[in-house]
Design a protein around this motif. Structure first.
Motif, PDB file in Angstrom:
ATOM      1  N   ALA A  40       0.836  -1.210   0.000  1.00  0.00           N
ATOM      2  CA  ALA A  40       0.000   0.000   0.000  1.00  0.00           C
ATOM      3  C   ALA A  40       0.869   1.258   0.000  1.00  0.00           C
ATOM      4  N   ILE A  41       1.939   1.248   0.782  1.00  0.00           N
ATOM      5  CA  ILE A  41       2.843   2.404   0.852  1.00  0.00           C
ATOM      6  C   ILE A  41       3.493   2.657  -0.503  1.00  0.00           C
ATOM      7  N   VAL A  42       3.960   1.598  -1.144  1.00  0.00           N
ATOM      8  CA  VAL A  42       4.636   1.722  -2.439  1.00  0.00           C
ATOM      9  C   VAL A  42       3.654   2.167  -3.523  1.00  0.00           C
ATOM     10  N   ALA A  43       2.436   1.637  -3.491  1.00  0.00           N
ATOM     11  CA  ALA A  43       1.443   1.954  -4.522  1.00  0.00           C
ATOM     12  C   ALA A  43       0.823   3.341  -4.343  1.00  0.00           C
ATOM     13  N   LYS A  44       0.993   3.924  -3.182  1.00  0.00           N
ATOM     14  CA  LYS A  44       0.344   5.190  -2.846  1.00  0.00           C
ATOM     15  C   LYS A  44       0.633   6.302  -3.861  1.00  0.00           C
ATOM     16  N   ASN A  45       1.846   6.351  -4.397  1.00  0.00           N
ATOM     17  CA  ASN A  45       2.219   7.432  -5.313  1.00  0.00           C
ATOM     18  C   ASN A  45       1.978   7.094  -6.775  1.00  0.00           C
ATOM     19  N   ASN A  46       1.368   5.948  -7.037  1.00  0.00           N
ATOM     20  CA  ASN A  46       1.003   5.558  -8.405  1.00  0.00           C
ATOM     21  C   ASN A  46       2.145   5.716  -9.406  1.00  0.00           C
ATOM     22  N   GLY A  47       3.351   5.382  -8.993  1.00  0.00           N
ATOM     23  CA  GLY A  47       4.485   5.463  -9.918  1.00  0.00           C
ATOM     24  C   GLY A  47       5.013   6.873 -10.104  1.00  0.00           C
ATOM     25  N   ASP A  48       4.492   7.852  -9.358  1.00  0.00           N
ATOM     26  CA  ASP A  48       4.972   9.230  -9.451  1.00  0.00           C
ATOM     27  C   ASP A  48       6.093   9.411  -8.432  1.00  0.00           C
ATOM     28  N   PHE A  49       7.323   9.113  -8.856  1.00  0.00           N
ATOM     29  CA  PHE A  49       8.459   9.147  -7.945  1.00  0.00           C
ATOM     30  C   PHE A  49       9.234  10.445  -8.110  1.00  0.00           C
ATOM     31  N   SER A  50       9.673  10.984  -6.982  1.00  0.00           N
ATOM     32  CA  SER A  50      10.496  12.185  -7.058  1.00  0.00           C
ATOM     33  C   SER A  50      11.176  12.439  -5.721  1.00  0.00           C
ATOM     34  N   ASP A  51      12.208  13.319  -5.759  1.00  0.00           N
ATOM     35  CA  ASP A  51      12.888  13.712  -4.530  1.00  0.00           C
ATOM     36  C   ASP A  51      11.957  14.509  -3.627  1.00  0.00           C
ATOM     37  N   LYS A  52      11.000  15.212  -4.242  1.00  0.00           N
ATOM     38  CA  LYS A  52      10.044  16.001  -3.465  1.00  0.00           C
ATOM     39  C   LYS A  52       9.232  15.089  -2.553  1.00  0.00           C
ATOM     40  N   ILE A  53       8.799  13.956  -3.080  1.00  0.00           N
ATOM     41  CA  ILE A  53       8.040  13.001  -2.271  1.00  0.00           C
ATOM     42  C   ILE A  53       8.905  12.507  -1.118  1.00  0.00           C
ATOM     43  N   LYS A  54      10.175  12.183  -1.410  1.00  0.00           N
ATOM     44  CA  LYS A  54      11.080  11.669  -0.378  1.00  0.00           C
ATOM     45  C   LYS A  54      11.274  12.696   0.733  1.00  0.00           C
ATOM     46  N   LYS A  55      11.451  13.954   0.371  1.00  0.00           N
ATOM     47  CA  LYS A  55      11.683  15.004   1.367  1.00  0.00           C
ATOM     48  C   LYS A  55      10.457  15.241   2.232  1.00  0.00           C
ATOM     49  N   ASN A  56       9.275  14.981   1.715  1.00  0.00           N
ATOM     50  CA  ASN A  56       8.040  15.213   2.473  1.00  0.00           C
ATOM     51  C   ASN A  56       7.617  14.026   3.339  1.00  0.00           C
ATOM     52  N   LEU A  57       8.339  12.898   3.221  1.00  0.00           N
ATOM     53  CA  LEU A  57       8.004  11.736   4.048  1.00  0.00           C
ATOM     54  C   LEU A  57       8.479  11.967   5.476  1.00  0.00           C
ATOM     55  N   PRO A  58       7.650  11.630   6.462  1.00  0.00           N
ATOM     56  CA  PRO A  58       8.109  11.765   7.850  1.00  0.00           C
ATOM     57  C   PRO A  58       9.198  10.729   8.131  1.00  0.00           C
ATOM     58  N   PRO A  59      10.143  11.028   9.033  1.00  0.00           N
ATOM     59  CA  PRO A  59      11.169  10.035   9.353  1.00  0.00           C
ATOM     60  C   PRO A  59      10.521   8.794   9.972  1.00  0.00           C
ATOM     61  N   PRO A  60      10.937   7.614   9.532  1.00  0.00           N
ATOM     62  CA  PRO A  60      10.293   6.395  10.058  1.00  0.00           C
ATOM     63  C   PRO A  60      10.647   6.151  11.523  1.00  0.00           C
ATOM     64  N   GLN A  61       9.685   5.622  12.228  1.00  0.00           N
ATOM     65  CA  GLN A  61       9.892   5.222  13.621  1.00  0.00           C
ATOM     66  C   GLN A  61      10.161   3.724  13.659  1.00  0.00           C
ATOM     67  N   THR A  62      10.832   3.266  14.687  1.00  0.00           N
ATOM     68  CA  THR A  62      11.103   1.843  14.840  1.00  0.00           C
ATOM     69  C   THR A  62       9.799   1.060  14.767  1.00  0.00           C
ATOM     70  N   GLY A  63       9.803   0.034  13.918  1.00  0.00           N
ATOM     71  CA  GLY A  63       8.621  -0.808  13.737  1.00  0.00           C
ATOM     72  C   GLY A  63       7.756  -0.412  12.558  1.00  0.00           C
ATOM     73  N   ASP A  64       7.995   0.785  11.982  1.00  0.00           N
ATOM     74  CA  ASP A  64       7.216   1.223  10.815  1.00  0.00           C
ATOM     75  C   ASP A  64       7.579   0.422   9.575  1.00  0.00           C
ATOM     76  N   VAL A  81      10.978  -3.202   7.285  1.00  0.00           N
ATOM     77  CA  VAL A  81      10.517  -2.581   8.522  1.00  0.00           C
ATOM     78  C   VAL A  81      11.687  -1.825   9.143  1.00  0.00           C
ATOM     79  N   GLU A  82      11.434  -0.648   9.675  1.00  0.00           N
ATOM     80  CA  GLU A  82      12.490   0.127  10.325  1.00  0.00           C
ATOM     81  C   GLU A  82      12.873  -0.532  11.649  1.00  0.00           C
ATOM     82  N   GLY A  83      14.166  -0.864  11.793  1.00  0.00           N
ATOM     83  CA  GLY A  83      14.677  -1.464  13.021  1.00  0.00           C
ATOM     84  C   GLY A  83      15.023  -2.930  12.859  1.00  0.00           C
ATOM     85  N   THR A  84      15.914  -3.382  13.727  1.00  0.00           N
ATOM     86  CA  THR A  84      16.357  -4.783  13.664  1.00  0.00           C
ATOM     87  C   THR A  84      16.203  -5.496  15.012  1.00  0.00           C
TER      88      THR A  84
END
Length: 193
Positions: A40-64, A81-84
């Motif tokens: 779902a996360i990957v499909a959310k942008n419908n193939g519209d990839f850009s640095d702008k999208i990356k910069k607007n993503l919140p930093p992941p929390q452990t377990g996300d 998943v974020e974290g080991t």
């Protein structure tokens, strides 16, 4: 009194077996849930990839859940998943906190259990591909070499930021029972994004 002892042994055996079966089912349910979240996360942008999208993503929390790892040769599609920590690794492939992400031109470190998500990792060869799908883009890596190190060897994680490199780790030997004494390391270079 003697006739109760065999019943006690049977009861303990059934109890231990039940715990084992529950753990297998629980891990399977968690990995399936994380995989659906990753898709779902990957499909959310419908193939519209850009640095702008990356910069607007919140930093992941452990377990996300942060993305998807595809390994075509072994037909694997795994949530990242974020974290080991053990709880994180029950959900999928763990992204080593503090390591980089695809597109950051640094060392990306992923880890997983050899008896769950990375059960067939030993079947991969040099030249095979690993694909990371993130909300901001798709990245393809080619395996360049592998290495086996002692379990306490942390020298593979240098967190360099000179070139993009994907490192995938798991316990070794693959069919070892208990805590494995070594780690199997896969190194891969970026070939496309």
């Amino acid at each position: 009194m003697k006739s109760k002892f065999p019943l006690l042994i049977i009861f303990v055996g059934v109890f231990v077996l039940g715990i084992g079966i529950w753990q297998i089912i629980n891990v399977k349910m968690q990995t399936n849930t994380s995989l659906q979240e990753a898709k779902a996360i990957v499909a959310k942008n419908n193939g519209d990839f850009s640095d702008k999208i990356k910069k607007n993503l919140p930093p992941p929390q452990t377990g996300d859940t942060v993305g998807l790892l595809e390994i075509p040769k072994i037909d694997a599609e795994l949530a990242i998943v974020e974290g080991t920590d053990p709880d994180d690794l029950e959900k999928g492939v763990g992204h080593y906190k503090g390591s980089y992400y695809p597109g950051d031109q640094g060392q990306i470190v992923l880890s997983g259990h050899r008896d769950t998500v990375f059960r067939h990792l030993g079947e991969l060869k040099i030249g095979d591909s690993l694909k990371m799908q993130m909300p901001y883009g798709n990245f393809t890596y080619e395996i360049t070499h592998t290495k086996i190190v002692k379990s306490n060897d942390t020298s593979i994680i240098t967190l360099q930021k000179q070139k993009e490199e994907l490192i995938v780790t798991t316990c070794y030997p693959f069919r070892y029972v208990g805590n494995a004494p070594k780690r199997y390391i896969i190194y891969a270079k970026l070939t496309g994004s």
